[in-house]
Scaffold this motif. Structure first.
Motif, PDB file in Angstrom:
ATOM      1  N   PHE A 185       2.826   8.375   2.979  1.00  0.00           N
ATOM      2  CA  PHE A 185       2.540   8.054   4.589  1.00  0.00           C
ATOM      3  C   PHE A 185       1.168   8.415   4.688  1.00  0.00           C
ATOM      4  O   PHE A 185       0.410   7.573   5.426  1.00  0.00           O
ATOM      5  N   LEU A 187       2.466   4.127  12.168  1.00  0.00           N
ATOM      6  CA  LEU A 187       1.257   3.588  12.111  1.00  0.00           C
ATOM      7  C   LEU A 187       0.580   2.963  13.237  1.00  0.00           C
ATOM      8  O   LEU A 187      -0.573   3.305  13.690  1.00  0.00           O
ATOM      9  N   PHE A 198      -5.797   3.331   6.417  1.00  0.00           N
ATOM     10  CA  PHE A 198      -5.483   2.348   7.506  1.00  0.00           C
ATOM     11  C   PHE A 198      -6.688   3.036   8.258  1.00  0.00           C
ATOM     12  O   PHE A 198      -7.589   2.119   8.997  1.00  0.00           O
ATOM     13  N   LEU A 239       0.874  -1.427  -0.242  1.00  0.00           N
ATOM     14  CA  LEU A 239      -0.043   0.169  -0.021  1.00  0.00           C
ATOM     15  C   LEU A 239       0.822   1.300  -0.101  1.00  0.00           C
ATOM     16  O   LEU A 239       0.442   2.084  -0.935  1.00  0.00           O
ATOM     17  N   TYR A 240       1.735   1.353   0.874  1.00  0.00           N
ATOM     18  CA  TYR A 240       2.833   2.245   0.949  1.00  0.00           C
ATOM     19  C   TYR A 240       3.449   2.776  -0.218  1.00  0.00           C
ATOM     20  O   TYR A 240       3.466   3.624  -0.959  1.00  0.00           O
ATOM     21  N   ARG A 241       3.862   1.626  -1.030  1.00  0.00           N
ATOM     22  CA  ARG A 241       4.890   1.795  -2.349  1.00  0.00           C
ATOM     23  C   ARG A 241       3.588   2.222  -3.327  1.00  0.00           C
ATOM     24  O   ARG A 241       4.183   3.017  -4.251  1.00  0.00           O
ATOM     25  N   THR A 248      -1.219   6.393   3.288  1.00  0.00           N
ATOM     26  CA  THR A 248      -1.336   4.949   3.962  1.00  0.00           C
ATOM     27  C   THR A 248      -1.964   5.221   5.119  1.00  0.00           C
ATOM     28  O   THR A 248      -2.912   4.224   5.605  1.00  0.00           O
ATOM     29  N   GLN A 249      -1.946   6.031   5.929  1.00  0.00           N
ATOM     30  CA  GLN A 249      -2.445   6.254   7.183  1.00  0.00           C
ATOM     31  C   GLN A 249      -4.058   6.508   7.089  1.00  0.00           C
ATOM     32  O   GLN A 249      -4.786   5.845   7.838  1.00  0.00           O
ATOM     33  N   LEU A 299       8.038   3.310   9.630  1.00  0.00           N
ATOM     34  CA  LEU A 299       6.518   3.449   9.125  1.00  0.00           C
ATOM     35  C   LEU A 299       5.568   2.650   9.857  1.00  0.00           C
ATOM     36  O   LEU A 299       4.576   2.950  10.338  1.00  0.00           O
ATOM     37  N   LEU A 359       3.421   5.784  -2.757  1.00  0.00           N
ATOM     38  CA  LEU A 359       4.576   6.550  -3.085  1.00  0.00           C
ATOM     39  C   LEU A 359       4.516   6.813  -4.611  1.00  0.00           C
ATOM     40  O   LEU A 359       5.026   7.689  -5.028  1.00  0.00           O
TER      41      LEU A 359
END
Lengths: 165, 247
Positions: A18, B69, A25, A3-5, A21-22, B65, A8
């Motif tokens: 970030f 989180l 989440f 997900l982060y990639r 992603t957060q 990271l 990005l």
């Protein structure tokens, strides 16, 4: 990490990745229970992140394009020297340099976690459009890989064998 | 259909992809069967796609990271009621599993020894760039230790007899893999890849080398001292046994 990639690749900035992603989440934690088909969790997470990216960038109208015919293009040749020079940084830069419309489908294609049908669901575009964009995006990416590898090669300073780190 | 059209179509086709009903794929595959140069081109394209995919997966993520989180997760839990906290916790566990582990849901298999073997062979098929070039094994292992990658492992004696060329660290599903390349007498390479054993699900745990063919390449895998070893080279089993030993 996928997900982060993906975040990005879309946003081109670690801090934005970030945040995306957060946010994903957080959305999952508060609304995830509404998802009845548990086999769709991964697709749901990627879709949520992509929607947030569109929302953040106010690009929704730009991306909401009409169906594109699945026209494919032949990718340009990539020489063995370029193949040898490819590393994670060059791949990430080539993805960043792609046009917006190609970057998301090509990233998802190379993450190898989603079928074409799932990519169509995540990006909310027809499957023919997904394949067309992947075809054109891959062709564009190969050209960029060649350019970037050539630039990278010019940066290399020869060092004695034992001193290379 | 001509070569250019076939290449354009094949560049989008993914083996194993289901649910796509486009007759052009079948036509292009048939065309490739009768045109070896197109088939060769397609094989090279698939190898390049695999390489790009591997590089993308190895894109580094911030080391903090997960911590950042999960810090958010703990703050959220403190602010909520118990029933909501339970819901958040359950949701977070699934989300964290998706993000940080090899769990891919019921529709994707776990990372198996076969997955690992396939990915590593596809990586070394294109001669990898080395982070340190040296013929000194202890220096290579020192470099790997500094990179916090597997470093304290046993190298088969017959492999040691070959001249090491160098090493590098790569990532496989969040785990470091140490790669040391050795040069065979005829100028070809033999690659040793070492990963912590727990990183590969369903590893058979065999302590003797288990051989498998990967196209023109052969692999030998075994587990010892908490590490899973993979040695591969372009050639048949008899050739590889010379460097690893028989099972």
């Amino acid at each position: 990490m996928p997900l982060y990639r993906f975040g990005l690749s879309l946003s081109r900035k670690e801090s934005d990745a970030f945040d995306l992603t957060q946010h994903t989440f957080l959305t999952w934690a508060t609304k995830g229970h509404q998802l009845r088909d548990r086999t769709k969790v991964k697709t749901w997470l990627f879709t949520t992140l992509y929607r947030q990216f569109l929302s953040d960038k106010r690009r929704a109208e730009h991306f909401a394009e009409a169906h594109e015919d699945a026209q494919f293009v032949e990718p340009p040749h990539v020489s063995p020297s370029v193949v040898n020079a490819i590393d994670a940084g060059i791949v990430q830069q080539a993805l960043h340099d792609l046009e917006d419309r190609y970057r998301a489908p090509v990233t998802l294609f190379y993450m190898q976690q989603h079928s074409y049908r799932e990519i169509a669901e995540i990006l909310e575009i027809p499957i023919g459009t997904v394949m067309s964009r992947i075809s054109r995006g891959k062709a564009e990416m190969r050209a960029k890989l060649t350019d970037l590898a050539a630039t990278d090669a010019r940066k290399v300073i020869s060092m004695p064998k034992e001193q290379r780190q | 259909m001509n070569d250019a059209e076939a290449r354009a179509i094949l560049s989008v086709y993914r083996p194993g992809e289901s649910g796509i009903e486009d007759p052009r794929f079948e036509q292009a595959k048939c065309y490739a069967k009768s045109h070896p140069e197109v088939a060769q081109w397609w094989a090279e394209q698939q190898e390049l796609d695999d390489l790009i995919a591997l590089k993308l997966v190895s894109t580094p993520v911030p080391s903090d990271l997960k911590m950042r989180l999960t810090a958010w997760e703990q703050r959220s839990l403190r602010r909520t009621t118990w029933s909501r906290a339970a819901l958040l916790l359950a949701a977070s566990i699934v989300a964290a599993a998706v993000m940080f582990s090899s769990w891919r849901g019921p529709f994707q298999p776990a990372v198996s020894l076969a997955d690992y073997r396939d990915e590593m062979v596809s990586f070394v098929k294109v001669t990898p760039k080395l982070e340190l070039e040296s013929s000194d094994l202890s220096r290579l292992q020192e470099f790997l230790a500094k990179a916090n990658a597997p470093a304290h492992f046993n190298i088969p004696e017959k492999l040691k007899d070959l001249g090491p060329l160098g090493c590098r660290v790569l990532r496989f599903h969040g785990h470091d893999v140490s790669l040391i390349c050795f040069e065979r007498a005829e100028g070809k390479l033999v690659h040793l890849l070492v990963i912590e054993a727990a990183a590969v699900a369903k590893a058979d745990g065999a302590t003797n080398p288990q051989y498998a063919a990967e196209g023109e390449w052969t692999t030998a895998t075994w587990t010892e001292g908490g590490h899973t070893y993979l040695v591969t080279t372009k050639g048949d089993r008899t050739l590889l046994e010379k460097y690893v030993g028989s099972s």
